[in-house]
Design a protein around this motif. Sequence first.
Motif, PDB file in Angstrom:
ATOM      1  N   GLN A 154      43.355  48.649  -5.351  1.00 44.08           N
ATOM      2  CA  GLN A 154      42.325  47.642  -5.260  1.00 44.08           C
ATOM      3  C   GLN A 154      41.920  47.259  -4.660  1.00 44.08           C
ATOM      4  OE1 GLN A 154      45.073  43.595  -5.802  1.00 44.08           O
ATOM      5  NE2 GLN A 154      44.761  43.872  -8.564  1.00 44.08           N
ATOM      6  N   ALA A 155      42.325  47.822  -3.613  1.00 45.70           N
ATOM      7  CA  ALA A 155      41.012  47.765  -2.141  1.00 45.70           C
ATOM      8  C   ALA A 155      39.284  48.655  -2.332  1.00 45.70           C
ATOM      9  CB  ALA A 155      41.906  47.789  -0.529  1.00 45.70           C
ATOM     10  N   ARG A 156      40.638  50.145  -3.062  1.00 53.61           N
ATOM     11  CA  ARG A 156      39.597  51.278  -2.463  1.00 53.61           C
ATOM     12  C   ARG A 156      37.984  50.820  -3.762  1.00 53.61           C
ATOM     13  NH1 ARG A 156      38.325  54.748  -5.894  1.00 53.61           N
ATOM     14  NH2 ARG A 156      39.552  53.863  -7.616  1.00 53.61           N
ATOM     15  N   THR A 157      38.934  50.478  -4.944  1.00 54.18           N
ATOM     16  CA  THR A 157      37.903  49.593  -6.039  1.00 54.18           C
ATOM     17  C   THR A 157      36.659  49.120  -4.905  1.00 54.18           C
ATOM     18  OG1 THR A 157      39.331  49.974  -7.688  1.00 54.18           O
ATOM     19  CG2 THR A 157      37.307  48.491  -8.130  1.00 54.18           C
ATOM     20  N   ARG A 158      37.213  48.345  -4.480  1.00 53.92           N
ATOM     21  CA  ARG A 158      36.280  47.290  -4.114  1.00 53.92           C
ATOM     22  C   ARG A 158      35.699  47.780  -2.363  1.00 53.92           C
ATOM     23  NH1 ARG A 158      37.444  40.813  -3.269  1.00 53.92           N
ATOM     24  NH2 ARG A 158      37.898  41.946  -5.432  1.00 53.92           N
ATOM     25  N   LEU A 159      36.167  48.701  -1.981  1.00 58.99           N
ATOM     26  CA  LEU A 159      35.299  49.451  -1.201  1.00 58.99           C
ATOM     27  C   LEU A 159      34.349  50.237  -2.047  1.00 58.99           C
ATOM     28  CD1 LEU A 159      38.047  50.928   1.084  1.00 58.99           C
ATOM     29  CD2 LEU A 159      36.177  49.298   2.057  1.00 58.99           C
ATOM     30  N   ALA A 160      34.599  51.289  -3.013  1.00 56.04           N
ATOM     31  CA  ALA A 160      33.740  51.675  -3.399  1.00 56.04           C
ATOM     32  C   ALA A 160      32.452  51.440  -3.684  1.00 56.04           C
ATOM     33  CB  ALA A 160      34.227  52.429  -4.921  1.00 56.04           C
ATOM     34  N   ALA A 161      32.935  49.746  -4.693  1.00 55.25           N
ATOM     35  CA  ALA A 161      31.585  49.042  -4.634  1.00 55.25           C
ATOM     36  C   ALA A 161      30.634  48.591  -3.614  1.00 55.25           C
ATOM     37  CB  ALA A 161      32.157  47.624  -5.418  1.00 55.25           C
ATOM     38  N   GLY A 162      31.279  48.313  -2.100  1.00 56.25           N
ATOM     39  CA  GLY A 162      30.182  48.454  -1.228  1.00 56.25           C
ATOM     40  C   GLY A 162      29.851  49.539  -1.513  1.00 56.25           C
ATOM     41  N   TYR A 163      30.006  50.499  -1.096  1.00 56.85           N
ATOM     42  CA  TYR A 163      29.486  51.825  -0.717  1.00 56.85           C
ATOM     43  C   TYR A 163      28.406  51.949  -1.723  1.00 56.85           C
ATOM     44  CZ  TYR A 163      32.781  54.164   2.780  1.00 56.85           C
ATOM     45  OH  TYR A 163      33.539  54.209   3.951  1.00 56.85           O
ATOM     46  N   ALA A 164      28.629  51.846  -3.329  1.00 56.96           N
ATOM     47  CA  ALA A 164      27.785  51.735  -3.807  1.00 56.96           C
ATOM     48  C   ALA A 164      26.027  50.858  -3.823  1.00 56.96           C
ATOM     49  CB  ALA A 164      27.992  51.343  -5.555  1.00 56.96           C
ATOM     50  N   GLN A 165      26.594  49.244  -2.978  1.00 59.24           N
ATOM     51  CA  GLN A 165      25.646  48.800  -2.979  1.00 59.24           C
ATOM     52  C   GLN A 165      24.953  49.633  -1.766  1.00 59.24           C
ATOM     53  OE1 GLN A 165      26.252  44.396  -1.706  1.00 59.24           O
ATOM     54  NE2 GLN A 165      28.040  44.825  -2.483  1.00 59.24           N
ATOM     55  N   TRP A 166      25.426  50.027  -1.285  1.00 55.39           N
ATOM     56  CA  TRP A 166      24.788  50.708   0.184  1.00 55.39           C
ATOM     57  C   TRP A 166      23.598  52.097  -0.654  1.00 55.39           C
ATOM     58  CZ3 TRP A 166      28.289  51.485   5.347  1.00 55.39           C
ATOM     59  CH2 TRP A 166      27.378  51.975   6.182  1.00 55.39           C
ATOM     60  N   GLU A 167      24.973  52.698  -1.408  1.00 55.60           N
ATOM     61  CA  GLU A 167      23.862  53.601  -1.669  1.00 55.60           C
ATOM     62  C   GLU A 167      22.765  53.133  -2.889  1.00 55.60           C
ATOM     63  OE1 GLU A 167      24.439  57.394  -4.972  1.00 55.60           O
ATOM     64  OE2 GLU A 167      26.373  56.727  -4.322  1.00 55.60           O
ATOM     65  N   GLY A 168      22.976  52.351  -3.455  1.00 51.23           N
ATOM     66  CA  GLY A 168      21.943  51.614  -4.121  1.00 51.23           C
ATOM     67  C   GLY A 168      20.722  51.564  -3.237  1.00 51.23           C
ATOM     68  N   ALA A 169      20.592  50.338  -2.548  1.00 54.52           N
ATOM     69  CA  ALA A 169      19.451  50.785  -1.262  1.00 54.52           C
ATOM     70  C   ALA A 169      18.890  50.970  -0.936  1.00 54.52           C
ATOM     71  CB  ALA A 169      20.222  49.137  -0.507  1.00 54.52           C
ATOM     72  N   ALA A 209      16.983  61.598  -6.499  1.00 56.47           N
ATOM     73  CA  ALA A 209      16.749  60.197  -5.442  1.00 56.47           C
ATOM     74  C   ALA A 209      18.571  59.649  -5.703  1.00 56.47           C
ATOM     75  CB  ALA A 209      16.628  59.043  -6.168  1.00 56.47           C
ATOM     76  N   ASP A 210      19.466  60.097  -6.891  1.00 56.32           N
ATOM     77  CA  ASP A 210      20.650  59.351  -6.593  1.00 56.32           C
ATOM     78  C   ASP A 210      21.562  60.932  -5.509  1.00 56.32           C
ATOM     79  OD1 ASP A 210      20.499  57.550  -8.549  1.00 56.32           O
ATOM     80  OD2 ASP A 210      20.584  59.392 -10.283  1.00 56.32           O
ATOM     81  N   ASP A 211      20.960  62.069  -5.614  1.00 55.42           N
ATOM     82  CA  ASP A 211      21.606  62.872  -5.042  1.00 55.42           C
ATOM     83  C   ASP A 211      21.495  62.720  -3.421  1.00 55.42           C
ATOM     84  OD1 ASP A 211      23.131  65.800  -4.320  1.00 55.42           O
ATOM     85  OD2 ASP A 211      20.998  66.128  -3.175  1.00 55.42           O
ATOM     86  N   LEU A 212      20.274  62.639  -3.141  1.00 49.32           N
ATOM     87  CA  LEU A 212      19.870  62.212  -1.571  1.00 49.32           C
ATOM     88  C   LEU A 212      20.562  61.161  -0.808  1.00 49.32           C
ATOM     89  CD1 LEU A 212      16.160  63.555  -2.006  1.00 49.32           C
ATOM     90  CD2 LEU A 212      17.303  64.392  -0.842  1.00 49.32           C
TER      91      LEU A 212
END
Length: 207
Positions: A128-143, A163-166
Amino acid sequence: MSSSTKTRRLTAKGRATRDRIVAAAAAVMYEQGVAGTSTEDILAAAQVTSPSQLYHYFADKKSLVQAVIEYQTEHVLGFQRPLLQRLDSFEALEAWRDAIVQAQHARRCKGGCPIGSLAAELSDADPQARTRLAAGYAQWEGAIRDGLVSMQERGELDEEADADDLSLALLTALQGGLLMTQTRRDTVALEAVLNAMIDRIRCHAPT
């Protein structure tokens, strides 16, 4: 009942107490690790006298850890948000790099990334923690990606720029650089890898 539902139903005083517990737990876990942080440590840091008060807001330590992940994600992205919201030029990328480097100097290159520290400790042990951490990274990457997409739409990056790769590569480079900063106690590796990634992005600028 979910943690977010419980939070919405809290009084202003209760919400303030909960927030104080989460902030204190985040600080202690950042210093000592999740496994190395006891309930007593959290109670002392939050100036809470009774374990029952802690468990009024959190069913168990895992629930508190989930809240700490949310807190640290907002803390990290909140610090960078003014820059992330306009990360759409090479000048903005360089200003973002400089802010990250300066923040590490202010902390004397200690501690590493709060999200990365939690990820290193919890990703294999707590799904569960891994899923939430991945979501946090996804926000960062998305920005980051949003900024690169804006540059591409204005013609400042060519059509071959992915842009996705970079954005993923830049965030991954940053995480590695922060770990090296924590280990070496200097920002040489961090600056080198961020410069290398910005140069890679610059290769897609039309000539």
